[in-house]
Write a protein that holds these residues in place. Structure first.
Motif, mmCIF file in Angstrom:
data_model
loop_
_atom_site.group_PDB
_atom_site.id
_atom_site.type_symbol
_atom_site.label_atom_id
_atom_site.label_comp_id
_atom_site.label_asym_id
_atom_site.label_seq_id
_atom_site.Cartn_x
_atom_site.Cartn_y
_atom_site.Cartn_z
ATOM 1 N N ASP A 218 0.777 -1.095 -0.151
ATOM 2 C CA ASP A 218 -0.035 -0.065 -0.194
ATOM 3 C C ASP A 218 0.864 1.291 0.033
ATOM 4 N N ASN A 219 2.179 1.376 0.239
ATOM 5 C CA ASN A 219 3.079 2.221 0.456
ATOM 6 C C ASN A 219 3.889 2.350 -0.859
ATOM 7 N N GLY A 220 3.627 1.315 -1.887
ATOM 8 C CA GLY A 220 4.573 1.542 -2.938
ATOM 9 C C GLY A 220 5.104 0.144 -3.268
ATOM 10 N N SER A 221 5.625 0.103 -4.379
ATOM 11 C CA SER A 221 6.433 -1.131 -4.909
ATOM 12 C C SER A 221 7.632 -1.536 -3.885
ATOM 13 N N TYR A 222 7.900 -2.693 -4.022
ATOM 14 C CA TYR A 222 9.067 -3.180 -3.370
ATOM 15 C C TYR A 222 10.424 -2.606 -3.736
ATOM 16 N N THR A 223 11.068 -1.999 -2.751
ATOM 17 C CA THR A 223 12.606 -1.366 -3.192
ATOM 18 C C THR A 223 13.344 -1.952 -2.287
ATOM 19 N N THR A 224 14.643 -1.635 -2.198
ATOM 20 C CA THR A 224 15.711 -2.101 -1.303
ATOM 21 C C THR A 224 15.463 -0.976 0.043
ATOM 22 N N SER A 225 14.849 0.200 -0.588
ATOM 23 C CA SER A 225 14.763 1.217 0.559
ATOM 24 C C SER A 225 13.328 1.105 1.213
ATOM 25 N N SER A 226 12.443 0.421 0.690
ATOM 26 C CA SER A 226 11.297 0.065 1.336
ATOM 27 C C SER A 226 11.078 -1.262 2.143
ATOM 28 N N ARG A 227 12.086 -2.095 1.918
ATOM 29 C CA ARG A 227 11.638 -3.407 2.428
ATOM 30 C C ARG A 227 11.981 -3.352 4.022
ATOM 31 N N ARG A 228 11.161 -4.255 4.433
ATOM 32 C CA ARG A 228 11.316 -4.309 6.133
ATOM 33 C C ARG A 228 11.701 -5.647 6.511
ATOM 34 N N ALA A 229 11.795 -5.877 7.704
ATOM 35 C CA ALA A 229 12.006 -7.043 8.332
ATOM 36 C C ALA A 229 11.102 -7.918 9.118
ATOM 37 N N ASN A 230 9.945 -7.901 8.580
ATOM 38 C CA ASN A 230 8.648 -8.646 9.061
ATOM 39 C C ASN A 230 8.366 -9.887 8.383
ATOM 40 N N CYS A 231 9.094 -10.486 7.783
ATOM 41 C CA CYS A 231 8.764 -11.674 7.241
ATOM 42 C C CYS A 231 8.577 -12.825 8.170
ATOM 43 N N ASP A 232 7.524 -12.914 8.595
ATOM 44 C CA ASP A 232 6.972 -13.962 9.767
ATOM 45 C C ASP A 232 6.854 -15.239 9.034
ATOM 46 N N VAL A 233 7.303 -16.173 9.735
ATOM 47 C CA VAL A 233 7.238 -17.805 9.310
ATOM 48 C C VAL A 233 6.964 -18.567 10.452
ATOM 49 N N GLY A 234 5.791 -19.404 10.168
ATOM 50 C CA GLY A 234 5.094 -20.183 11.265
ATOM 51 C C GLY A 234 4.708 -21.389 10.725
ATOM 52 N N SER A 235 4.865 -22.403 11.709
ATOM 53 C CA SER A 235 4.699 -23.907 11.198
ATOM 54 C C SER A 235 4.171 -24.696 12.593
ATOM 55 N N GLY A 236 3.272 -25.644 12.182
ATOM 56 C CA GLY A 236 3.035 -26.606 13.398
ATOM 57 C C GLY A 236 4.094 -27.743 13.342
ATOM 58 N N GLY A 237 5.052 -27.410 12.364
ATOM 59 C CA GLY A 237 6.002 -28.925 12.331
ATOM 60 C C GLY A 237 7.187 -28.083 12.418
ATOM 61 N N PRO A 238 8.349 -28.654 11.899
ATOM 62 C CA PRO A 238 9.729 -28.030 11.883
ATOM 63 C C PRO A 238 9.823 -26.886 10.754
ATOM 64 N N ILE A 239 10.699 -25.858 11.142
ATOM 65 C CA ILE A 239 11.015 -24.973 10.167
ATOM 66 C C ILE A 239 12.441 -25.026 9.958
ATOM 67 N N ARG A 240 12.874 -25.111 8.595
ATOM 68 C CA ARG A 240 14.237 -25.216 8.117
ATOM 69 C C ARG A 240 14.429 -23.962 7.238
ATOM 70 N N VAL A 241 15.686 -23.226 7.644
ATOM 71 C CA VAL A 241 16.115 -22.261 6.779
ATOM 72 C C VAL A 241 17.583 -22.723 6.262
ATOM 73 N N LEU A 242 17.852 -22.743 4.807
ATOM 74 C CA LEU A 242 18.845 -23.217 4.414
ATOM 75 C C LEU A 242 20.041 -22.116 4.964
ATOM 76 N N GLY A 243 21.201 -22.784 5.063
ATOM 77 C CA GLY A 243 22.528 -21.964 5.451
ATOM 78 C C GLY A 243 22.777 -21.123 4.364
ATOM 79 N N GLY A 244 23.089 -19.884 4.767
ATOM 80 C CA GLY A 244 23.527 -18.819 3.793
ATOM 81 C C GLY A 244 22.042 -18.047 3.488
ATOM 82 N N GLU A 245 20.961 -18.667 3.698
ATOM 83 C CA GLU A 245 19.941 -17.744 3.457
ATOM 84 C C GLU A 245 19.747 -17.034 4.679
ATOM 85 N N THR A 246 18.716 -15.988 4.469
ATOM 86 C CA THR A 246 18.363 -15.201 5.900
ATOM 87 C C THR A 246 17.051 -14.787 5.722
#
Lengths: 498, 280
Positions: free
Chosen positions: A233-261
């Motif tokens: 709603d505030n505009g397209s995605y850019t590196t300056s508008s990005r935020r750190a609210n990518c919330d990931v949830g699960s009832g099982g295991p969560i796996r984040v590949l090494g090297g990824e963030t």
């Protein structure tokens, strides 16, 4: 033997008789007094015990509701979209299954029946009927020790959290509600049917709305790509508008590949796997080196919502408009449902031929398309008829179990303006090389994002895998409020002794 | 030797009578003493029983206190002075010697079967069952079961079938409307106090002696067990009052053999569950 000796014979027994008689009289009098007092005390004790027993049982019912609130949230399903598929409103009166002398006037019925949602532990108080949706409330209820009291828990009413957004039953041609509902229960407890303490009170359920996770996999989540967030709603995605609210949830295991963030938070009732190749970073901001860790919650104390529940397809579409084949004529076809009611917004199959475009516009009436068949060069284009409106598509089957950003094209709009409710069980793959903006809910199927494209939006699925080579951006503007829990509160209690 | 036997019999008789008399005197004393003890014990048990009977009623009613009322309804707050005493489950004249409160004695309630917007030209409403509603008694309406925050107290001026009419003077917020399904309950003002050496219970039906030769006293507490000062403020009733400690002292009907009528004191602290529930 002398005369006197003869006369003395039997005197001892007389003395014994007299003494025994006197003592017996005194004893009987004392016992009688004691027995009367004991009976009076016993009655008082019984009455007091009955009160406490009934009150204890009422609290047990309340605790059962609280202990099972997450399961009951799913079971009752009082969400805006599902409510009128689950329930009917009637004039206050006695339901068919609430047939005892203690029947309570109720306004709500299970859809298409004259039964009120009700649980009893004894059929003398009526017949149990309760929505199931994955939780057997009846067997759970009847397994409780109610101290031999008779118990009835009945849903008296359901109240819209925003009354102005309840437009009435969709069966009557009304627009679907845009508000969730909360339940009003009445619980009756009695020692016996016709005597003893009779206690009842009302239990109000307050709906707790929580934000759905950006990316949620009920069984597991595998992030082989990192993610961040933005607000479309505030505009397209850019590196300056990005935020750190990518919330990931699960009832099982969560796996984040090494090297990824993952720039956001991880929440699971299971665990976050860190052994190789997993163990990627979870960061609270974009500072190089990730000095500020994002929140990671693991274990049973962490709260994750249950997946949304849906009705059988035949409930949504008892009849439909048949098949729509977009294959000839002009360049495109615009499809706008005539009304909220089946068959006006239901199709059996919509097929979009090669080089053909079908445009969906309605943000007020959902589209129910049993089978969606889009040819490789066909396009399902979204042109919402209101600036921030959401086009909702319900489907059981997407032919080929995959689609790309060309086939379902929403990149001229904000990602949240397209929401696909995929009710099928075949796993779904999002692939290709064209960026894609969409929110997907797939409660019965796994979803894999595998292509070389940037994904914008959010996904809730049975399991979720990101294995592509593009970037992943959760659109916070599409953050959905879901009923995550119901908090039960006891209000006015009444009692009498019969 | 036979001549010597004469006189033995009379001696035996005298000894026997003596022994018998001694035993009988002892036994009689024992029986009388036991009877007296039993009488004193019965006296005490009676006295305790009388207090227990009074407590049974008092405990039951104090626990139910406020069940008839729209307590917890934000538009019917005890702190709203415009509502007078209508919104007070416990009245502000309650003190160490008097407890005055509202109660639904029968434990019954009914509901509105059509919406009701009270006004001078609109004083009647329909209920599901009017069997527990009577003329000249108070009723309360609460719409917490329909999602509202309102309440009303009115005096019933007429009941016809399931139509109830209230008198023109009633207490509610201006412009209040009650939806179908709102709870309707009969209510009665009850007062416990001391009168002429006895504990009495007074309501609109009259005054009843609960325990003769007895006194009652009350103390008021918040949820942490802190004593609340009397007279109770509206804010204290609304936000704090959670329990009432009742103490009854009663003197036995009869004097014991020491010439004194025994006095017994019992104390009980009763939680006010409806007031507590209204704060969640």
């Amino acid at each position: 033997m002398s005369f006197m000796e003869n006369r003395e014979r039997g005197s001892a027994i007389l003395v014994v008789f007299i003494l025994t008689g006197v003592i017996a009289l005194a004893l009987a009098s004392s016992l009688n007094t004691a027995a009367t007092q004991i009976n009076a005390t016993k009655n008082t004790k019984n009455q007091i015990e009955n009160y406490y027993s009934a009150e204890n049982t009422l609290n047990t019912v309340l605790n059962w509701l609280r202990d099972n609130s997450i399961e009951l949230t799913a079971s009752l399903d009082l969400s805006a979209h599902e409510f009128y598929y689950m329930y009917d409103f009637v004039s206050f009166g006695n339901a068919y299954n609430d047939s005892s002398n203690f029947a309570a006037p109720t306004r709500i019925r299970m859809n298409g029946t004259n039964n009120v949602p009700m649980l009893v532990n004894n059929n003398s108080l009526g017949t149990s009927a309760f929505p199931s949706n994955g939780f057997n409330a009846l067997s759970s209820f009847q397994a409780i020790n109610f101290n031999n009291n008779l118990v009835r828990l009945v849903m008296v009413d359901a109240i819209p959290t925003n009354p102005g957004k309840d437009y009435g039953d969709i069966d009557n041609g009304n627009q679907a509600p845009e508000t969730d509902f909360y339940p009003v229960f009445r619980v009756d407890v009695m020692n016996q049917l016709n005597q003893g303490t009779y206690l009842y009170g009302f239990i109000i359920g307050s709906v707790v709305s929580g934000s759905a996770f950006g990316f949620f996999g009920e069984d597991y989540v595998e992030m082989r790509q990192g993610c961040d967030s933005y607000q479309s709603d505030n505009g397209s995605y850019t590196t300056s508008s990005r935020r750190a609210n990518c919330d990931v949830g699960s009832g099982g295991p969560i796996r984040v590949l090494g090297g990824e963030t993952v720039y956001g938070d991880l929440t699971t009732t299971n665990s976050v796997e860190t052994t190789s190749p997993w163990g990627g970073d979870v960061c609270a901001n974009f500072t190089t080196g990730c000095p500020d860790q994002g929140s990671t919650c693991e274990g049973t104390n962490c709260s994750v919502p249950t997946m949304p529940t849906y009705q059988q397809w035949s409930t949504y579409c008892p009849s439909d408009l048949g098949n729509l084949n977009v294959s000839g004529g002009g360049m495109g076809t615009i499809l706008t449902p005539a009304s909220f009611n089946a068959p006006d917004n239901c199709w059996n199959t919509i097929r979009i031929g090669s080089n053909r475009t079908l445009t969906l516009t309605s943000t007020s009436i959902p589209y129910y398309i049993n089978t969606l068949d889009i040819a490789n060069n066909g396009v399902l284009e979204l042109q919402p008829d209101s600036p921030s409106g959401i086009i909702e598509i319900y489907t059981m089957d997407i032919v080929g179990d995959r689609f790309n950003g060309n086939q379902i094209f929403n990149m001229n709009n904000n990602p949240y303006q397209l929401k696909i409710h995929y009710l099928g069980t075949d796993d779904l793959t999002l692939n290709g090389t064209v960026d894609m903006g969409v929110f997907i809910v797939a409660p019965n199927a796994g979803v894999t994002v595998s292509g070389n494209f940037d994904f914008y939006g959010g996904i809730q699925a049975k399991n979720l895998t990101f294995s592509g080579s593009g970037s992943v951006h959760y659109d916070e503007s599409g953050q959905a409020e879901v009923i995550s829990d119901i908090q039960f509160t006891l209000r006015n209690m009444f009692q009498n002794y019969r | 030797m036979k001549a010597n036997d004469y006189g033995n019999a009379i001696m035996s008789l005298i000894v026997s009578i003596g022994l018998f008399t001694t035993i009988m005197v002892g036994t009689t004393k024992f029986v009388f003493s036991s009877t007296r003890n039993s009488y004193d014990l019965e006296n005490r048990i009676d006295n305790t029983g009388n207090i227990e009977k009074a407590f049974k009623l008092i405990t039951s009613e104090i626990k139910m206190l406020g069940s008839s009322m729209p307590i917890g309804q934000s538009n019917f707050s005890p702190e709203d002075l415009s509502l007078g005493d209508a919104s007070l489950a416990v009245h502000t004249n309650s003190n160490a010697g008097i407890l005055s409160f509202n109660i639904n004695e029968t434990g019954k309630s009914t509901i509105l079967t059509s919406s009701f917007t009270p006004g001078l030209g609109n004083l009647s409403f329909q209920v599901d069952d009017a069997s527990d509603i009577f003329e000249n008694e108070n009723i309360y309406i609460s719409d917490f079961t329909t999602g509202g925050n309102n309440g009303l107290r009115g005096s019933v001026s007429g009941v016809s079938g399931n139509t109830v009419t209230i008198a023109g003077i009633f207490e509610t917020q201006l412009g209040t409307s009650f939806a179908t399904g709102s709870l309707v309950t009969r209510s009665m003002e009850v007062e416990y106090r001391n009168s002429d050496g006895a504990i009495v219970r007074e309501d609109t039906a009259g005054t009843v002696i609960l325990a003769p030769r007895a006194t009652i006293s009350f103390a008021y507490f918040d949820s942490n067990g802190n004593a609340l000062s009397v007279p109770l403020s509206r804010a204290a009733i609304n936000n704090s009052l959670s329990a009432i400690r009742v103490t009854i002292t009663a003197t036995a009907d009869n004097v014991e053999r020491n010439g004194i009528a025994r006095t017994i004191t019992l104390t009980r602290t009763i939680s006010l569950r409806n007031l507590i529930l209204s704060r969640y």
